[in-house]
Design a protein around this motif. Structure first.
Motif, PDB file in Angstrom:
ATOM      1  N   ILE A  53       1.051  -0.993   0.015  1.00  0.00           N
ATOM      2  CA  ILE A  53      -0.040  -0.019   0.045  1.00  0.00           C
ATOM      3  C   ILE A  53       0.906   1.422   0.032  1.00  0.00           C
ATOM      4  CG2 ILE A  53      -1.631   1.420   1.371  1.00  0.00           C
ATOM      5  CD1 ILE A  53      -2.753  -1.180   2.216  1.00  0.00           C
ATOM      6  N   ILE A  54       2.117   1.252   0.779  1.00  0.00           N
ATOM      7  CA  ILE A  54       2.824   2.279   0.826  1.00  0.00           C
ATOM      8  C   ILE A  54       3.470   2.568  -0.487  1.00  0.00           C
ATOM      9  CG2 ILE A  54       4.875   3.342   1.755  1.00  0.00           C
ATOM     10  CD1 ILE A  54       4.269   1.730   4.626  1.00  0.00           C
ATOM     11  N   ILE A  55       4.172   1.399  -1.070  1.00  0.00           N
ATOM     12  CA  ILE A  55       4.732   1.684  -2.507  1.00  0.00           C
ATOM     13  C   ILE A  55       3.745   2.173  -3.590  1.00  0.00           C
ATOM     14  CG2 ILE A  55       5.869   0.479  -4.171  1.00  0.00           C
ATOM     15  CD1 ILE A  55       7.248  -1.332  -2.050  1.00  0.00           C
ATOM     16  N   GLY A  56       2.605   1.549  -3.559  1.00  0.00           N
ATOM     17  CA  GLY A  56       1.578   1.732  -4.454  1.00  0.00           C
ATOM     18  C   GLY A  56       1.171   3.146  -4.500  1.00  0.00           C
ATOM     19  N   LEU A  57       0.925   3.745  -3.303  1.00  0.00           N
ATOM     20  CA  LEU A  57       0.100   4.793  -3.202  1.00  0.00           C
ATOM     21  C   LEU A  57       0.998   6.266  -2.976  1.00  0.00           C
ATOM     22  CD1 LEU A  57      -2.909   3.671  -1.241  1.00  0.00           C
ATOM     23  CD2 LEU A  57      -2.546   3.880  -3.782  1.00  0.00           C
ATOM     24  N   VAL A  58       2.197   5.752  -2.018  1.00  0.00           N
ATOM     25  CA  VAL A  58       2.913   7.048  -1.701  1.00  0.00           C
ATOM     26  C   VAL A  58       4.059   7.372  -3.030  1.00  0.00           C
ATOM     27  CG1 VAL A  58       4.841   7.731  -0.252  1.00  0.00           C
ATOM     28  CG2 VAL A  58       2.937   6.512   0.453  1.00  0.00           C
ATOM     29  N   THR A  59       4.452   6.456  -3.763  1.00  0.00           N
ATOM     30  CA  THR A  59       5.254   6.804  -4.874  1.00  0.00           C
ATOM     31  C   THR A  59       4.714   7.561  -5.792  1.00  0.00           C
ATOM     32  OG1 THR A  59       6.376   4.650  -4.541  1.00  0.00           O
ATOM     33  CG2 THR A  59       6.772   5.678  -6.766  1.00  0.00           C
ATOM     34  N   PRO A  60       3.354   7.258  -6.408  1.00  0.00           N
ATOM     35  CA  PRO A  60       2.852   8.289  -7.397  1.00  0.00           C
ATOM     36  C   PRO A  60       2.306   9.471  -6.599  1.00  0.00           C
ATOM     37  CG  PRO A  60       1.638   6.114  -7.267  1.00  0.00           C
ATOM     38  CD  PRO A  60       2.542   6.008  -6.293  1.00  0.00           C
ATOM     39  N   ALA A  61       1.874   9.531  -5.294  1.00  0.00           N
ATOM     40  CA  ALA A  61       1.891  10.823  -4.732  1.00  0.00           C
ATOM     41  C   ALA A  61       3.030  11.663  -4.430  1.00  0.00           C
ATOM     42  CB  ALA A  61       1.207  10.505  -3.160  1.00  0.00           C
ATOM     43  N   ILE A  62       4.357  10.931  -4.424  1.00  0.00           N
ATOM     44  CA  ILE A  62       5.561  12.042  -4.336  1.00  0.00           C
ATOM     45  C   ILE A  62       5.825  12.306  -5.689  1.00  0.00           C
ATOM     46  CG2 ILE A  62       8.004  11.740  -3.598  1.00  0.00           C
ATOM     47  CD1 ILE A  62       6.232  11.905  -1.430  1.00  0.00           C
ATOM     48  N   SER A 157       4.168   5.442 -15.627  1.00  0.00           N
ATOM     49  CA  SER A 157       3.023   4.778 -15.963  1.00  0.00           C
ATOM     50  C   SER A 157       2.946   3.553 -15.249  1.00  0.00           C
ATOM     51  CB  SER A 157       3.222   4.479 -17.480  1.00  0.00           C
ATOM     52  OG  SER A 157       2.060   3.650 -17.891  1.00  0.00           O
ATOM     53  N   LEU A 158       4.068   3.033 -14.910  1.00  0.00           N
ATOM     54  CA  LEU A 158       4.005   1.590 -14.223  1.00  0.00           C
ATOM     55  C   LEU A 158       3.586   1.810 -12.757  1.00  0.00           C
ATOM     56  CD1 LEU A 158       5.099  -1.515 -13.819  1.00  0.00           C
ATOM     57  CD2 LEU A 158       7.081  -0.441 -13.129  1.00  0.00           C
ATOM     58  N   PHE A 159       4.116   2.627 -12.154  1.00  0.00           N
ATOM     59  CA  PHE A 159       3.355   2.826 -10.698  1.00  0.00           C
ATOM     60  C   PHE A 159       1.958   3.436 -10.728  1.00  0.00           C
ATOM     61  CE2 PHE A 159       7.859   2.247  -9.715  1.00  0.00           C
ATOM     62  CZ  PHE A 159       7.790   1.640  -8.508  1.00  0.00           C
ATOM     63  N   ASN A 160       1.742   4.347 -11.504  1.00  0.00           N
ATOM     64  CA  ASN A 160       0.184   4.792 -11.601  1.00  0.00           C
ATOM     65  C   ASN A 160      -0.754   3.458 -11.926  1.00  0.00           C
ATOM     66  OD1 ASN A 160       0.591   7.451 -11.216  1.00  0.00           O
ATOM     67  ND2 ASN A 160       0.814   7.923 -13.434  1.00  0.00           N
ATOM     68  N   GLU A 161      -0.302   2.526 -12.605  1.00  0.00           N
ATOM     69  CA  GLU A 161      -1.102   1.255 -12.816  1.00  0.00           C
ATOM     70  C   GLU A 161      -0.967   0.469 -11.425  1.00  0.00           C
ATOM     71  OE1 GLU A 161      -0.091  -0.871 -16.458  1.00  0.00           O
ATOM     72  OE2 GLU A 161      -0.482   0.793 -17.748  1.00  0.00           O
ATOM     73  N   PHE A 162       0.124   0.383 -11.186  1.00  0.00           N
ATOM     74  CA  PHE A 162       0.177  -0.272  -9.550  1.00  0.00           C
ATOM     75  C   PHE A 162      -0.613   0.183  -8.563  1.00  0.00           C
ATOM     76  CE2 PHE A 162       2.865  -1.472  -5.761  1.00  0.00           C
ATOM     77  CZ  PHE A 162       2.347  -2.728  -5.649  1.00  0.00           C
ATOM     78  N   LYS A 163      -0.578   1.659  -8.428  1.00  0.00           N
ATOM     79  CA  LYS A 163      -1.519   2.310  -7.668  1.00  0.00           C
ATOM     80  C   LYS A 163      -2.846   1.958  -7.999  1.00  0.00           C
ATOM     81  CE  LYS A 163      -3.421   7.095  -6.675  1.00  0.00           C
ATOM     82  NZ  LYS A 163      -3.572   8.329  -7.076  1.00  0.00           N
ATOM     83  N   THR A 164      -3.325   1.808  -9.280  1.00  0.00           N
ATOM     84  CA  THR A 164      -4.734   1.266  -9.549  1.00  0.00           C
ATOM     85  C   THR A 164      -5.045   0.018  -8.791  1.00  0.00           C
ATOM     86  OG1 THR A 164      -4.666   2.764 -11.459  1.00  0.00           O
ATOM     87  CG2 THR A 164      -6.482   0.808 -11.472  1.00  0.00           C
ATOM     88  N   VAL A 165      -4.059  -0.865  -8.983  1.00  0.00           N
ATOM     89  CA  VAL A 165      -4.080  -2.305  -8.565  1.00  0.00           C
ATOM     90  C   VAL A 165      -4.366  -2.231  -6.867  1.00  0.00           C
ATOM     91  CG1 VAL A 165      -2.782  -4.330  -8.044  1.00  0.00           C
ATOM     92  CG2 VAL A 165      -2.908  -3.533 -10.234  1.00  0.00           C
ATOM     93  N   ILE A 166      -3.559  -1.504  -6.341  1.00  0.00           N
ATOM     94  CA  ILE A 166      -3.813  -1.373  -4.778  1.00  0.00           C
ATOM     95  C   ILE A 166      -5.091  -0.549  -4.314  1.00  0.00           C
ATOM     96  CG2 ILE A 166      -2.759  -0.127  -2.728  1.00  0.00           C
ATOM     97  CD1 ILE A 166      -1.084  -2.580  -3.683  1.00  0.00           C
ATOM     98  N   GLU A 167      -5.525   0.304  -5.149  1.00  0.00           N
ATOM     99  CA  GLU A 167      -6.696   0.755  -4.824  1.00  0.00           C
ATOM    100  C   GLU A 167      -7.864  -0.163  -5.058  1.00  0.00           C
ATOM    101  OE1 GLU A 167      -6.090   5.615  -5.260  1.00  0.00           O
ATOM    102  OE2 GLU A 167      -6.879   4.484  -7.072  1.00  0.00           O
ATOM    103  N   LYS A 168      -7.703  -0.798  -5.892  1.00  0.00           N
ATOM    104  CA  LYS A 168      -8.783  -1.988  -6.293  1.00  0.00           C
ATOM    105  C   LYS A 168      -8.827  -2.801  -5.235  1.00  0.00           C
ATOM    106  CE  LYS A 168     -10.526  -0.210  -9.976  1.00  0.00           C
ATOM    107  NZ  LYS A 168     -11.909   0.244  -9.871  1.00  0.00           N
TER     108      LYS A 168
END
Length: 392
Positions: A53-62, A157-168
């Protein structure tokens, strides 16, 4: 087709708590152990997911914050971060003053359960995390800043897609199963005779939290009013529609259009409001930090965990950073906060579940405090940048 009726997360959590409190007196130990087995597996899954969750959401936010508009971005981020820390610090200070006597008046601590008679799951599964919490946070900062300043479009793009996975996963798996998890916790606490003490304490703590969230809004707008030389209470009244919308939606993101409109009515330029309000919906979480700190301190006092000033200062500083990861779903902030709760304060599975239940029960009030305070930050930032070009 008729629209399906959906029960919101808060009503489901309340129903789960009430059922756990009621059925804990009547269900046999065999049935209670069945739910403890589910809780054991689900808590392992949560532990596995927290670093992701931290990697998938903090990375795109930063990465997103790092591509902002120069000095305007820096000033907004600093004000939002400091205000979040101050709100949490106020909560800790108030808690150390009031909570010990309040807890003592209700019995002092959660009744101890003899290990020999404590119920256990039928079986358990170990799901080790792929990386620990601190490593995932450092990794997120390194990659997020690299994306922002290195123009790494493929990784972005990769981490934005990973963020989508985590949010789902949060939205479709964790959040729907939370009521059952919370039911199991309160079922076991009632069966063991611990629930009454916990409810007595938190019924008082919740009142303190509601008073604190009003005080936070007052000091935020008094400071903004002093900077902009405007009536703080008139500005606060203007933000009331945003406050009420957040109470109903429990989502900072869903409230952005109303927050924008009311912020502009407070005299903030469209350019500054359009930048500050959406950004603060992600990074300014004063109400959420205040609630989490108060509830965490209470559980530390109840269970005998360390709760010194140095430890909680470290916890608050990390909490204010990690909650940037909170997604736009109800309960998102507490999902992100599980990492420092476990790694810094030493919360076990039951303590984390209790935190989740308490947070969600007051979720809309924290969100309302967050978004209303965004308007105060916008007023202060507009004083310095309203007539300047963005990106200075």
């Amino acid at each position: 087709m008729e629209k399906k009726f959906k029960i919101g997360l808060l009503p489901r959590v309340i129903i789960a708590i009430l059922l756990g409190l009621f059925l804990g007196y009547y269900l046999p130990a065999l049935a209670v152990r069945l739910f403890l087995t589910f809780n054991s597996i689900f808590s392992q899954f949560l532990g596995f997911m927290i670093p992701l969750i931290i990697i998938g959401l903090v990375t795109p936010a930063i990465a997103g914050i790092g591509k902002g508009a120069g000095k305007l971005l820096l000033v907004t981020v600093v004000i939002a971060y400091v205000d979040t820390i101050v709100a949490a610090g106020l909560s800790y200070g108030t808690g150390t003053w009031l909570f010990p006597s309040m807890i003592a008046s209700t019995g002092g601590s959660i009744p101890h359960i003899d290990k020999a008679t404590e119920l256990a799951p039928y079986f358990s599964i170990t799901i080790p995390a792929m990386v620990d919490v601190m490593s995932s946070l450092v990794f997120s900062f390194i990659v997020g800043l690299s994306i922002a300043y290195g123009g790494l479009r493929t990784m972005e793009s990769l981490f934005n897609e990973f963020k989508t996975v985590i949010e789902k996963v949060i939205e479709r798996a964790i959040i729907p199963l939370l009521p059952l998890y919370i039911f199991g916790v309160f079922l076991n606490m009632t069966h063991n005779g611990q629930a009454r003490q916990v409810l007595l304490v938190f019924s008082q703590i919740i009142i303190v939290i509601l008073v604190l969230h009003v005080l936070i809004l007052v000091y935020e707008f008094c400071l903004a009013g002093a900077v902009a030389r405007r009536n703080p209470f008139r500005m606060l009244w203007t933000m009331l529609p945003a406050y009420l919308t957040a109470l109903g939606t429990s989502s900072s993101a869903a409230t952005i259009p109303v927050t924008l409109k009311q912020t502009e009515e407070n005299g903030v330029s469209k350019e500054v409001a359009g930048f500050v309000v959406p950004l603060c919906a992600t990074i300014h979480l004063s109400g959420s930090a205040m609630k989490i700190t108060a509830c965490a301190l209470t559980i530390c006092l109840l269970t005998g965990l360390p709760h010194g000033l140095g430890l909680f200062t470290y916890f608050i500083l990390m909490l204010a950073i990690i909650m940037v990861a909170a997604p736009g779903v109800p309960g998102g902030a507490i999902m992100a906060a599980l990492a420092p709760l476990a790694s810094i304060l030493g919360f076990n599975d039951e303590a984390q579940a209790l935190m989740i239940a308490l947070y969600i029960a007051m979720d809309s009030f924290g969100t309302a405090c967050n978004v209303t305070g965004d308007g105060a930050i916008a007023v202060a930032v507009d004083k310095f940048f309203g007539r300047k070009r963005m990106g200075g």
